[in-house]
Design an enzyme around this catalytic site. Structure first.
Site, PDB file in Angstrom:
ATOM      1  N   ASP A  12      -3.936   6.743 -13.061  1.00 15.30           N
ATOM      2  CA  ASP A  12      -2.589   6.796 -12.500  1.00 15.30           C
ATOM      3  C   ASP A  12      -2.194   8.267 -12.426  1.00 15.30           C
ATOM      4  OD1 ASP A  12      -2.501   4.074 -12.453  1.00 15.30           O
ATOM      5  OD2 ASP A  12      -1.191   3.844 -14.182  1.00 15.30           O
ATOM      6  N   ASP A 131       0.417  -7.209  -7.240  1.00 18.07           N
ATOM      7  CA  ASP A 131       0.990  -7.249  -8.587  1.00 18.07           C
ATOM      8  C   ASP A 131       1.620  -8.630  -8.755  1.00 18.07           C
ATOM      9  OD1 ASP A 131       0.278  -4.610  -8.949  1.00 18.07           O
ATOM     10  OD2 ASP A 131       2.256  -3.818  -8.436  1.00 18.07           O
TER      11      ASP A 131
END
Lengths: 254, 214
Positions: A12, A131
């Site tokens: 990330d 997600d």
């Protein structure tokens, strides 16, 4: 003998640094992206995923430079996602050296982008990231969320996955929001439901805390690849240890 | 004009940066040029013909840049490396969009069936065939030098070549049935996998190509 199950460390990235959060919040610094990419490559990572989680678009172009630098030193597949809004964003990332581009929120807001990008650059480079979270207030089990997990969409994750594949997605990156950062293992029923419903490969994401979770992701969840961040970033395990463990448990690895 | 050691054929599709970066990595002293100029392809000592995307688009883009003849000539004249669609385009026809290829070799390009494909454990196999799979070397070739038999390379494709001439086959991969993943003839070598994304083994193959004198 055959196709190996892939291990994909996930980086990330924000403001040019690798960070790691818990349940999409509480970010901690984990290091320099190029150094980390090089280290995972040396350990035998099969692929690397970079997610640009930069909140402001001011710093967005940083990821292009990072990808360019990584791509000139690390010769394994690179997937980049985060903030992809139009086909032009896909082109810029591919030109910077990405092999695949992951599309998440934009896929929900404007599915045409997935279709256009797949038809222009090929399905092989279009990953749709989903997600998903378990819900009680819907006629289905898992709902798709966008905007880094903040917005409910009312979409059934399994049906959504099938729709994305029909538009040209060549791979799905499925993250369980309930599990992300918790270290209690992938959401295997969710992954299994999606994997069985589509023909394209599925990358399981969210919740890895130990090496058995990686094995379970494949055997129980039907994943073709397993993605993990924190167990690698903080040196709990190396990618090589993960591969050895998976191999000892009957899975084919590189 | 500076001598061109290696021309990477650019027909406007996909990520050529990876291929050129990997070539520069294994041959830092050579002049690697990414080009859509037929003249530069004609002048280059070696030609790399990469590929990504759908074959009908690739052929169309190749023709719109007037590169067909230069590529066909290169396949006959100098060390030539085809990669992925750059292998598939050498054949007569593909099931992908029923596109006609360059017809350098007789044979078809077919799609993996997807239904009823399972591994030995009974797990469903996906299409695209994506990831690291083993490459068997049925015969020796200078481009396999220092690469172990059954070494793994990175793949991402839904179609595979079926050459009419079995003598061309110089690499085989199982998914789950055996398919041709590499061909060789005289000055030409072409692979379905991506050496530029296959870590050490892939870089070794590119190094072998750069030093190959057929």
């Amino acid at each position: 003998m055959g196709l190996a199950k892939r291990i994909i460390p996930c980086l990330d990235v924000t403001n040019g640094r690798v960070v790691k959060g818990v349940n999409f919040l509480e970010l901690r610094d984990a290091g320099d992206p190029v150094e980390i990419a090089q280290r995972y490559n040396d350990q035998g990572a099969d692929e690397l995923t970079f997610l640009d989680i930069t909140a402001s678009s001011d710093d967005r172009d940083l990821i292009l430079h990072i990808i360019e630098e990584v791509a000139s030193q690390v010769f394994i597949p690179l997937t980049v996602g985060g903030g992809v809004r139009q086909v032009e964003d896909v082109r810029r990332l591919l030109n910077a050296g990405a092999d695949k581009v992951s599309i998440n929120t934009t896929a929900v807001l404007n599915p045409q982008v997935v279709q256009d990008a797949a038809s222009r650059f090929g399905s092989q480079c279009i990953v749709v990231a989903i997600d998903a979270k378990k819900v009680d207030n819907q006629p289905f089990e898992w709902e798709v969320f966008t905007h880094g997990g903040r917005k409910a969409t009312g979409l059934d994750a399994v049906k959504w996955a099938q729709h994305m594949v029909s538009l040209g997605a060549g791979e799905l990156l499925v993250t369980s929001m309930d599990r992300d950062g918790t270290k209690i293992g992938f959401n295997n029923p969710l992954n299994r439901a999606i994997s069985d419903a589509v023909d394209v490969p599925l990358i399981a994401s969210g919740g890895v805390g130990n090496l058995q979770h990686l094995v379970d992701g494949v055997t129980l969840g039907g994943a073709d690849a397993v993605l993990a961040a924190s167990i690698f970033h903080y040196g709990e395990y190396t990618v090589q240890q993960a591969k050895t463990y998976m191999q000892q448990h009957g899975l084919e690895v590189r | 004009m500076k001598n061109i050691d290696i021309a990477v054929v650019d027909y406007g599709m996909g990520n050529l940066r990876s291929v050129s970066k990997a070539l520069e990595h294994v041959a830092p002293d050579l002049n690697v040029v990414v080009t859509s100029d037929p003249q530069q392809i004609h002048q280059a000592n070696r030609v790399v013909f990469p590929g990504q995307g759908a074959m009908p688009d690739c052929i169309r883009e190749l023709d719109s840049r007037g590169l067909r003849q230069a590529v066909i000539e290169a396949t006959q004249q100098k060390p030539f490396l085809g990669i992925c669609i750059g292998l598939q385009m050498l054949f007569e026809r593909s099931e992908e969009g029923n596109a006609a290829g360059l017809g350098v070799f007789a044979g078809q390009v077919k799609r993996f069936a997807a239904v009823d494909m399972h591994d030995t454990e009974g797990r469903k196999l996906k299409v695209p065939h994506m990831g690291w799979n083993q490459v068997q070397q049925p015969n020796q070739h200078p481009l396999w030098q220092d690469i172990a038999d059954n070494e793994r390379f990175y793949y991402v494709h839904s179609y595979y070549v079926c050459p009419d001439e079995s003598g061309l086959v110089t690499g085989i991969t199982d998914y789950p049935k055996p398919f041709t993943c590499a061909i060789a003839k005289d000055n030409l070598f072409a692979v379905q996998f991506h050496p530029e994304k296959s870590a050490k083994a892939g870089l070794q193959l590119l190094r072998n190509f750069v030093h190959w004198n057929p």
